[in-house]
Scaffold this motif. Sequence first.
Motif, mmCIF file in Angstrom:
data_model
loop_
_atom_site.group_PDB
_atom_site.id
_atom_site.type_symbol
_atom_site.label_atom_id
_atom_site.label_comp_id
_atom_site.label_asym_id
_atom_site.label_seq_id
_atom_site.Cartn_x
_atom_site.Cartn_y
_atom_site.Cartn_z
ATOM 1 N N GLN A 97 64.517 94.171 20.679
ATOM 2 C CA GLN A 97 65.387 94.991 19.749
ATOM 3 C C GLN A 97 64.920 94.616 18.143
ATOM 4 O OE1 GLN A 97 69.264 93.087 20.421
ATOM 5 N NE2 GLN A 97 70.257 94.438 18.952
ATOM 6 N N ALA A 98 64.530 93.215 18.154
ATOM 7 C CA ALA A 98 64.086 92.836 16.865
ATOM 8 C C ALA A 98 62.740 93.490 16.139
ATOM 9 C CB ALA A 98 63.663 91.313 16.806
ATOM 10 N N THR A 99 61.842 94.199 17.287
ATOM 11 C CA THR A 99 60.845 94.746 16.910
ATOM 12 C C THR A 99 60.760 96.057 16.969
ATOM 13 O OG1 THR A 99 59.808 94.121 19.203
ATOM 14 C CG2 THR A 99 59.412 92.698 17.615
ATOM 15 N N ASP A 100 61.763 96.544 17.251
ATOM 16 C CA ASP A 100 62.192 98.151 17.282
ATOM 17 C C ASP A 100 62.064 98.633 15.766
ATOM 18 O OD1 ASP A 100 62.901 100.657 17.945
ATOM 19 O OD2 ASP A 100 64.933 100.334 18.709
ATOM 20 N N ALA A 101 60.870 98.533 15.262
ATOM 21 C CA ALA A 101 61.028 99.057 13.945
ATOM 22 C C ALA A 101 61.611 100.440 13.455
ATOM 23 C CB ALA A 101 59.552 98.980 13.371
ATOM 24 N N GLN A 102 61.361 101.417 14.644
ATOM 25 C CA GLN A 102 61.659 102.917 14.605
ATOM 26 C C GLN A 102 62.997 102.976 14.669
ATOM 27 O OE1 GLN A 102 58.810 104.729 16.402
ATOM 28 N NE2 GLN A 102 57.315 104.941 14.840
ATOM 29 N N SER A 103 64.084 101.829 15.397
ATOM 30 C CA SER A 103 65.292 102.119 15.734
ATOM 31 C C SER A 103 65.494 103.274 16.756
ATOM 32 C CB SER A 103 66.363 102.412 14.617
ATOM 33 O OG SER A 103 66.476 101.361 13.731
ATOM 34 N N ALA A 104 64.882 103.174 17.726
ATOM 35 C CA ALA A 104 64.507 103.906 18.851
ATOM 36 C C ALA A 104 66.076 104.044 19.618
ATOM 37 C CB ALA A 104 63.405 103.743 19.941
ATOM 38 N N VAL B 144 72.035 89.572 22.234
ATOM 39 C CA VAL B 144 72.035 91.020 21.620
ATOM 40 C C VAL B 144 72.477 90.896 20.079
ATOM 41 C CG1 VAL B 144 73.059 93.355 21.916
ATOM 42 C CG2 VAL B 144 72.699 91.885 24.020
ATOM 43 N N PHE B 145 73.452 90.125 19.854
ATOM 44 C CA PHE B 145 74.080 90.085 18.477
ATOM 45 C C PHE B 145 72.939 89.203 17.568
ATOM 46 C CE2 PHE B 145 77.798 90.258 20.864
ATOM 47 C CZ PHE B 145 78.751 90.981 20.231
ATOM 48 N N TYR B 146 71.986 88.235 18.220
ATOM 49 C CA TYR B 146 71.031 87.495 17.524
ATOM 50 C C TYR B 146 69.782 88.703 17.201
ATOM 51 C CZ TYR B 146 73.076 83.257 18.763
ATOM 52 O OH TYR B 146 73.825 82.276 18.902
ATOM 53 N N GLY B 147 69.695 89.808 18.255
ATOM 54 C CA GLY B 147 68.590 90.546 18.115
ATOM 55 C C GLY B 147 68.676 91.584 16.928
ATOM 56 N N ALA B 148 70.208 91.941 16.696
ATOM 57 C CA ALA B 148 70.335 92.885 15.603
ATOM 58 C C ALA B 148 70.450 92.030 14.460
ATOM 59 C CB ALA B 148 72.046 93.439 15.844
ATOM 60 N N LEU B 149 70.811 90.860 14.513
ATOM 61 C CA LEU B 149 70.676 89.986 13.074
ATOM 62 C C LEU B 149 69.215 89.574 12.819
ATOM 63 C CD1 LEU B 149 73.859 87.632 13.573
ATOM 64 C CD2 LEU B 149 73.599 89.523 12.089
ATOM 65 N N GLN B 150 68.285 89.543 13.649
ATOM 66 C CA GLN B 150 66.973 89.189 13.578
ATOM 67 C C GLN B 150 66.211 90.398 13.100
ATOM 68 O OE1 GLN B 150 65.026 87.413 17.070
ATOM 69 N NE2 GLN B 150 62.939 87.960 16.024
ATOM 70 N N LYS B 151 66.679 91.547 13.429
ATOM 71 C CA LYS B 151 66.091 92.825 13.000
ATOM 72 C C LYS B 151 65.919 93.049 11.548
ATOM 73 C CE LYS B 151 65.524 97.627 14.104
ATOM 74 N NZ LYS B 151 66.319 98.992 14.820
ATOM 75 N N VAL B 152 67.148 92.604 11.096
ATOM 76 C CA VAL B 152 67.425 92.613 9.486
ATOM 77 C C VAL B 152 67.074 91.237 8.716
ATOM 78 C CG1 VAL B 152 69.038 94.500 9.465
ATOM 79 C CG2 VAL B 152 69.868 92.330 9.693
ATOM 80 N N GLU B 153 66.467 90.289 9.678
ATOM 81 C CA GLU B 153 65.876 89.069 9.289
ATOM 82 C C GLU B 153 67.121 88.046 8.269
ATOM 83 O OE1 GLU B 153 62.287 88.739 7.055
ATOM 84 O OE2 GLU B 153 61.816 90.922 7.747
ATOM 85 N N ALA C 216 60.770 84.002 13.671
ATOM 86 C CA ALA C 216 60.649 84.445 12.235
ATOM 87 C C ALA C 216 59.553 85.191 11.960
ATOM 88 C CB ALA C 216 60.371 82.917 11.389
ATOM 89 N N VAL C 217 58.191 85.207 12.709
ATOM 90 C CA VAL C 217 57.316 86.306 12.483
ATOM 91 C C VAL C 217 57.245 87.585 13.397
ATOM 92 C CG1 VAL C 217 54.646 86.173 12.999
ATOM 93 C CG2 VAL C 217 55.733 84.251 11.890
ATOM 94 N N SER C 218 58.087 87.505 14.269
ATOM 95 C CA SER C 218 57.905 88.616 15.179
ATOM 96 C C SER C 218 58.343 89.876 14.501
ATOM 97 C CB SER C 218 58.883 88.370 16.307
ATOM 98 O OG SER C 218 60.241 88.114 16.188
ATOM 99 N N PRO C 219 59.296 90.299 13.744
ATOM 100 C CA PRO C 219 59.690 91.120 13.177
ATOM 101 C C PRO C 219 58.494 91.838 12.269
ATOM 102 C CG PRO C 219 61.456 89.823 12.723
ATOM 103 C CD PRO C 219 60.365 88.814 13.453
ATOM 104 N N ARG C 220 57.827 91.039 11.450
ATOM 105 C CA ARG C 220 56.617 91.426 10.780
ATOM 106 C C ARG C 220 55.363 91.830 11.865
ATOM 107 N NH1 ARG C 220 56.958 88.450 5.034
ATOM 108 N NH2 ARG C 220 59.349 88.489 5.000
ATOM 109 N N LEU C 221 55.311 91.083 12.701
ATOM 110 C CA LEU C 221 54.159 91.449 13.620
ATOM 111 C C LEU C 221 54.482 92.786 14.242
ATOM 112 C CD1 LEU C 221 53.817 88.177 15.664
ATOM 113 C CD2 LEU C 221 52.109 89.019 14.430
#
Length: 439
Positions: A64-71, A124-133, A271-276
Amino acid sequence: MRRSVGGNFAWTLSAGLVYALAQWGVLVACARLGTMELLGEFALGLAITAPVMLLARMNLRTLQATDAQSAYGFEHYLGLMVLNVLGGVLLCCAIGWVAGYSARASLVIALLALAKGFEALSEVFYGALQKVERMGLIARSIIAKSALSIVLVVLALLITRSAAAAAAALGLAWAVVLFLFDTHAYRRVFGGKRPWGLLWRTPWRAQGVRLKSLLGLAYALGITALLSSLRPNVPRYMLEAHFGQAELGMFAALAYFTALGGRVVHALGQAVSPRLGRYHTAGDQRRYGRALAGFTGGAALVGIGAIAGAVLLGRWALTLFYGADYAQNLELFVWLMVAAALEYVCVSLQFGLTAARELKAQALMLTASVVVVALGSAWWVPSVGTVGAAWALALGWLVELGASAWLSVRAWRRLGLQEVGTAPHGSGAQATPGADAAP
């Protein structure tokens, strides 16, 4: 607004260490307020439920956090997790019944499965928040969950001296934080959207294809999570079968020290995974490689520090927190830290491979590692005991380290081939023939 990696790491590390200390505090409370058998009963429940519930979670948070295209939307991740949690809890109950454990042990297994189900929904809530850092909100949730869990578990043990009561207290703490704090944090960040309302209002018949698509993408991560949890627990099953719950309790108490370093590595990874994920999606080989190399180097330093700490301070630390009986196992403690040092490097590479969507390859790699641990445990545990279990773990992590390093280099090279293949005309770069099929 993007947060700095340093700030996100600081929040995540602080929360991760608090969480690890709280979970460790639960084990210390079981050892100090109960018996080694009570600790073994609780550890057995964790060993049974952890692989099943990690399979249910499917590592959806990282996906979820690395879903950069919000598929996929939040409702898809939450809907899939609810179904998985229900199935996981039922499966854990069935395992306790089929394996023939006592009614008391089966109750502990069921209650711990339910507690881990609440924790999975929070992910799941953490994944949504992590995606927007927004790692600060995640950290506050984890800290609240940790503090409440240790308070309720200690109270339960003081009143009842029961592993089942401790498991129920753990589940209550995680449920309170999920429904009060995590729900509020999601509404605050995402414009007042009601997360549970999204779940109920979604036309699931029309969204069935997308849900199946997400399941098809995530199942490999679920298998990976299952195998990752089986690996440290297979030796525990062998110890319980050959030596009983008291020896298992001692092994689990010493092994939990490795979670402290693991939290540092996971904090940096979160912390790094969204940027990766963004670097890989953009095809930026240089930034992807630098971020992953720096992460892996930091993980290696944490492992070296863990080994040195075990050698120099191990006996003192074990006596202080558990008692003199536990401190007699210094050799086991050092070997567990050696295995943990290999684990930390492997975990850092796993974050990079997930961002690169090397999911099925991870499952195959972990399968080989689990087989090695199982064979090593079958060979060493009956004859050597707990130290043999640590040897088996170290050998399994060593096998994974070799495979994950090779996969990481392959993923990095593919990004370079993509950059060459998509270079603009007139830049002097030429596409490499057969680049798509290159290893």
